[in-house]
Design a protein around this motif. Structure first.
Motif, PDB file in Angstrom:
ATOM      1  N   VAL A 205       0.785  -1.029   0.038  1.00  0.00           N
ATOM      2  CA  VAL A 205      -0.023   0.014   0.099  1.00  0.00           C
ATOM      3  C   VAL A 205       0.854   1.249  -0.195  1.00  0.00           C
ATOM      4  O   VAL A 205       1.690   1.357   0.934  1.00  0.00           O
ATOM      5  CB  VAL A 205      -0.861  -0.120   1.276  1.00  0.00           C
ATOM      6  N   VAL A 206       0.785   2.070  -0.911  1.00  0.00           N
ATOM      7  CA  VAL A 206       1.648   3.194  -1.218  1.00  0.00           C
ATOM      8  C   VAL A 206       0.784   4.537  -0.423  1.00  0.00           C
ATOM      9  O   VAL A 206      -0.319   4.769  -0.965  1.00  0.00           O
ATOM     10  CB  VAL A 206       1.713   3.347  -2.715  1.00  0.00           C
ATOM     11  N   CYS A 207       1.312   5.008   0.372  1.00  0.00           N
ATOM     12  CA  CYS A 207       0.500   6.061   1.592  1.00  0.00           C
ATOM     13  C   CYS A 207       1.692   7.086   1.648  1.00  0.00           C
ATOM     14  O   CYS A 207       1.778   7.446   2.943  1.00  0.00           O
ATOM     15  CB  CYS A 207      -0.233   5.322   2.755  1.00  0.00           C
ATOM     16  N   ASP A 208       2.304   7.559   0.725  1.00  0.00           N
ATOM     17  CA  ASP A 208       3.608   8.296   0.823  1.00  0.00           C
ATOM     18  C   ASP A 208       3.223   9.742   0.606  1.00  0.00           C
ATOM     19  O   ASP A 208       4.088  10.658   0.525  1.00  0.00           O
ATOM     20  CB  ASP A 208       4.798   7.795   0.078  1.00  0.00           C
ATOM     21  N   SER A 217       3.984   5.913 -11.108  1.00  0.00           N
ATOM     22  CA  SER A 217       4.052   4.686 -12.023  1.00  0.00           C
ATOM     23  C   SER A 217       2.745   3.849 -11.841  1.00  0.00           C
ATOM     24  O   SER A 217       2.523   3.012 -12.555  1.00  0.00           O
ATOM     25  CB  SER A 217       5.242   3.932 -11.578  1.00  0.00           C
ATOM     26  N   LEU A 218       1.880   4.355 -11.047  1.00  0.00           N
ATOM     27  CA  LEU A 218       0.821   3.472 -10.696  1.00  0.00           C
ATOM     28  C   LEU A 218      -0.768   4.041 -11.353  1.00  0.00           C
ATOM     29  O   LEU A 218      -1.723   3.279 -11.458  1.00  0.00           O
ATOM     30  CB  LEU A 218       0.859   3.327  -9.175  1.00  0.00           C
ATOM     31  N   ASN A 219      -0.600   5.436 -11.312  1.00  0.00           N
ATOM     32  CA  ASN A 219      -1.959   6.141 -11.655  1.00  0.00           C
ATOM     33  C   ASN A 219      -1.651   6.994 -12.754  1.00  0.00           C
ATOM     34  O   ASN A 219      -0.716   7.834 -13.124  1.00  0.00           O
ATOM     35  CB  ASN A 219      -2.342   6.924 -10.631  1.00  0.00           C
ATOM     36  N   SER A 327      -5.380   2.215  -9.349  1.00  0.00           N
ATOM     37  CA  SER A 327      -3.791   1.788  -9.680  1.00  0.00           C
ATOM     38  C   SER A 327      -3.940   0.861 -11.078  1.00  0.00           C
ATOM     39  O   SER A 327      -4.858   0.044 -11.072  1.00  0.00           O
ATOM     40  CB  SER A 327      -2.987   1.097  -8.762  1.00  0.00           C
ATOM     41  N   ARG A 328      -3.109   1.180 -12.062  1.00  0.00           N
ATOM     42  CA  ARG A 328      -3.239   0.423 -13.156  1.00  0.00           C
ATOM     43  C   ARG A 328      -2.527  -1.070 -13.053  1.00  0.00           C
ATOM     44  O   ARG A 328      -2.738  -2.070 -13.504  1.00  0.00           O
ATOM     45  CB  ARG A 328      -2.040   1.102 -14.156  1.00  0.00           C
ATOM     46  N   ALA A 338      -1.586  10.699  -1.764  1.00  0.00           N
ATOM     47  CA  ALA A 338      -1.285  10.098  -2.963  1.00  0.00           C
ATOM     48  C   ALA A 338      -2.202   9.604  -3.982  1.00  0.00           C
ATOM     49  O   ALA A 338      -1.883   9.357  -5.160  1.00  0.00           O
ATOM     50  CB  ALA A 338       0.016   8.884  -2.737  1.00  0.00           C
ATOM     51  N   PHE A 339      -3.610   9.390  -3.557  1.00  0.00           N
ATOM     52  CA  PHE A 339      -4.553   8.685  -4.252  1.00  0.00           C
ATOM     53  C   PHE A 339      -5.561   9.878  -4.447  1.00  0.00           C
ATOM     54  O   PHE A 339      -6.096   9.851  -5.908  1.00  0.00           O
ATOM     55  CB  PHE A 339      -5.254   7.741  -3.441  1.00  0.00           C
ATOM     56  N   ASN A 340      -5.716  10.820  -3.663  1.00  0.00           N
ATOM     57  CA  ASN A 340      -6.981  11.838  -3.835  1.00  0.00           C
ATOM     58  C   ASN A 340      -6.647  12.805  -3.068  1.00  0.00           C
ATOM     59  O   ASN A 340      -6.426  12.840  -1.963  1.00  0.00           O
ATOM     60  CB  ASN A 340      -8.159  11.148  -3.267  1.00  0.00           C
ATOM     61  N   MET A 341      -7.045  14.312  -3.674  1.00  0.00           N
ATOM     62  CA  MET A 341      -6.697  15.429  -2.827  1.00  0.00           C
ATOM     63  C   MET A 341      -7.573  16.521  -3.146  1.00  0.00           C
ATOM     64  O   MET A 341      -8.229  16.550  -4.489  1.00  0.00           O
ATOM     65  CB  MET A 341      -5.408  16.230  -3.133  1.00  0.00           C
ATOM     66  N   ARG A 342      -8.051  17.273  -2.331  1.00  0.00           N
ATOM     67  CA  ARG A 342      -8.966  18.433  -2.614  1.00  0.00           C
ATOM     68  C   ARG A 342      -8.347  19.705  -2.015  1.00  0.00           C
ATOM     69  O   ARG A 342      -7.728  19.441  -0.904  1.00  0.00           O
ATOM     70  CB  ARG A 342     -10.621  18.416  -2.165  1.00  0.00           C
ATOM     71  N   HIS A 343      -8.939  20.751  -2.097  1.00  0.00           N
ATOM     72  CA  HIS A 343      -8.659  22.057  -1.797  1.00  0.00           C
ATOM     73  C   HIS A 343      -8.772  22.005  -0.139  1.00  0.00           C
ATOM     74  O   HIS A 343      -9.476  21.847   0.203  1.00  0.00           O
ATOM     75  CB  HIS A 343      -9.127  23.494  -2.167  1.00  0.00           C
TER      76      HIS A 343
END
Ligand SMILES: Cc1cc2nc3c(=O)[nH]c(=O)nc-3n(C[C@H](O)[C@H](O)[C@H](O)COP(=O)(O)OP(=O)(O)OC[C@H]3O[C@@H](n4cnc5c(N)ncnc54)[C@H](O)[C@@H]3O)c2cc1C
Length: 518
Positions: A205-208, A217-219, A327-328, A338-343
């Motif tokens: 799990v990438v949570c960086d 390299s994943l999204n 992720s692909r 790393a997955f989702n951001m909002r203001h």
């Protein structure tokens, strides 16, 4: 010798050299892959981890705890175990506290001198109003948020995760993902002794965080920098109403003040251009004193300036937005920033992340083998659909609320900004409904649409009053167009179908917003 003959010979030599090189490189790769697979199998035999988590920030630590509680062996690799000192994640919405308690992590907000928050105090052009989180919704938890030093909270989460015997929290910097035929098998990392080493597990799990390198390299998604948050801490002082987030509608955007410990007040403001005054040569401090501080209400100004006068370190953080995509690759999951951001204006990143962790850990729980890539892929599809009603509502609210807060000389935009202030001042069900939405106590897409629609209509009403003139009608039409332009791109990015799916929304409410706290 015939030149043609020489040319043929040279060509043949070239073909031979190329073939030889390709054969050896492929062979070496094959050998390396077999070796990696052997190491992975060996690690599994020796009781290696079920999951590797990259990063022990808010998400990595909370996920490690949730998965370890379900009996998984977790290896968390974090590049810096010291208490983080940063200007983000300092306010947990009531909805985030509910998620935290459902994960069994509510005590991480204790013993860190966190401050209770009951709502917002809003300032605009010399006027002020207060809006509180409502108590009479169906929200099954105490309706208040918490302000705190982010680093103290992260350290508590790390302690809590590593208190479980099946969590191994190690200091190290992950360099890359190890892949075999498009499936992630583990990571290479530099440990605290500076040695390059590897770790293998059926799932990584990438949570960086927001600066994630591994994500690329994943999204396919790209993060967009929307603004710059500039802030510092005023120490040894207390706000008159420490339980309120003080939001000042200023120019060019907003300023904020909130009590992050019994003695520390976070002061920050937003700038939109990337050409920022320099912090190192004192230009930024002068800019704050001359341009931002005069817009801060007089009763707050002394506290606002105290940190600057005492030389508190000025920090600059980018505000980004990025819609979520899966992720692909197989064998890997991306989570958190790393997955989702909002203001960040509505301070809800941690709430969405904790909600994601709750959904994901419950979906993964019945899986005996996390190495079953097809089953994990199915889980990820369900996760993506289930999270949508909540995450897309919060993301759309955050991104549109921020756009409304930006000051403008355009009358239509300014009317909407004023309309938002008036709406939160109006009291009654409008204010409580919007506050329930902001606080993550009622994160329903239909509630979002309702409030945005009514804010636009009442702003138009204000624009047309006391009686409609052609110019006022024109501005009203532009306001309507503006509100659609603010909303539609976010909805498109979030995927309106899944966001509005009644099945997903009902399933989310039933399972994750319900009264039972684990
Ligand atoms: C200005 C700003 C203010 C915000 N304010 C709020 C708020 O008040 N409330 C709220 O809910 N949300 C807020 N957010 C959002 C919130 O901070 C994030 O959503 C949340 O911290 C994301 O957690 P995470 O675990 O994904 O990342 P992080 O908490 O950033 O953790 C990532 C971890 O990964 C580690 N790491 C990175 N690379 C590697 C590597 N290669 N190897 C090993 N470890 C690595 C890092 O050291 C770090 O510990 C704010 C965001 C911004 C930008």
């Amino acid at each position: 010798m015939d030149m043609a003959f020489v040319e043929v010979c040279l060509r043949m030599l070239l073909v031979f050299v190329l073939s030889w090189t390709i054969f050896h490189v492929t062979n070496r790769k094959k050998k390396k892959a077999t070796k990696l697979a052997d190491v992975a199998t060996e690690e599994r035999k020796e009781g290696g981890p079920d999951v590797i988590i990259v990063g022990a920030g808010v998400g990595g630590s909370a996920l490690a705890y949730a998965l370890a509680k379900d009996g998984r062996r977790v290896h968390v690799i974090e590049r810096d175990m010291r208490e983080p000192v940063r200007m983000m994640g300092e306010f947990m919405q009531p909805g985030g506290r509910l998620m935290l308690s459902k994960l069994g992590l509510q005590d991480c907000l204790e013993e860190i001198d966190a401050q209770k928050s009951t709502g917002i105090r809003l300032f605009k052009d010399g006027k002020e109003t207060a809006a509180c989180f409502p108590v009479d919704t169906n929200f099954p938890y105490e309706p208040s948020g918490r302000f705190f030093h982010n680093g103290r909270f992260v350290q508590r989460l790390r302690q809590k995760a590593s208190s479980l015997p099946n969590v191994r929290l190690e200091e190290g910097t992950v360099r890359s993902l190890i892949e075999e035929k498009g499936v992630v098998k583990g990571v290479t990392y530099k440990n605290s002794s500076g040695e390059e080493t590897t770790s293998f597990a059926p799932l990584t799990v990438v949570c960086d965080g927001c600066h994630s390198n591994l994500r690329r390299s994943l999204n396919d998604n790209n993060a967009e920098v929307t603004a710059y948050e500039i802030g510092y801490i005023s120490r040894n002082c207390r706000l008159e109403q420490p339980d309120k987030l003080h939001l000042i509608m200023a120019k060019p955007s907003f300023a904020m003040m909130y009590q992050i410990s019994s003695t520390d007040v976070r002061c920050n403001f937003e700038l939109l251009s990337k050409n920022l005054p320099s912090v190192s040569n004192g230009e930024m401090a002068s800019f704050v004193k001359n341009s931002i501080a005069p817009q801060v209400p007089l009763k707050l100004r002394k506290t606002f300036l105290k940190g600057l006068d005492e030389g508190s370190h000025i920090k600059i953080t980018q505000a980004k937005r990025m819609p979520a995509t899966l992720s692909r690759k197989k064998g890997v999951i991306v989570l958190g920033d790393a997955f989702n951001m909002r203001h960040p204006v509505i301070a809800s990143g941690m709430m969405v992340l904790l909600s994601d962790i709750l959904i994901l850990s419950r979906l993964l729980k019945p899986l005996g083998n996390l190495g079953d890539e097809n089953k994990v892929s199915e889980v990820m599809k369900s996760f993506y659909a289930l999270r949508k009603p909540m995450s897309a509502t919060v993301n759309t609210l955050g991104n549109s609320f921020w756009q409304v807060l930006i000051a403008s000389t355009d009358e239509a935009r300014e009317a909407m900004r004023q309309g938002c202030f008036d709406y939160l001042s109006s009291g009654g069900f409008r204010t409580s409904g919007l506050m329930a939405l902001i606080g993550g106590m009622n994160p329903r897409p239909l509630s979002l649409f309702y409030h945005l629609f009514v804010i636009s209509l009442s702003s138009i009403g204000q624009l047309l009053s006391p009686f409609p003139t052609p110019l006022r009608v024109w501005h009203s039409l532009r306001l309507l167009d503006l509100s659609l332009k603010m909303l539609v791109p976010h909805l498109k990015a979030e995927g309106i179908g899944q966001m509005l799916s009644p099945t997903n929304a009902a399933a989310y409410r039933k399972s994750y917003m319900a009264a039972t706290v684990v």
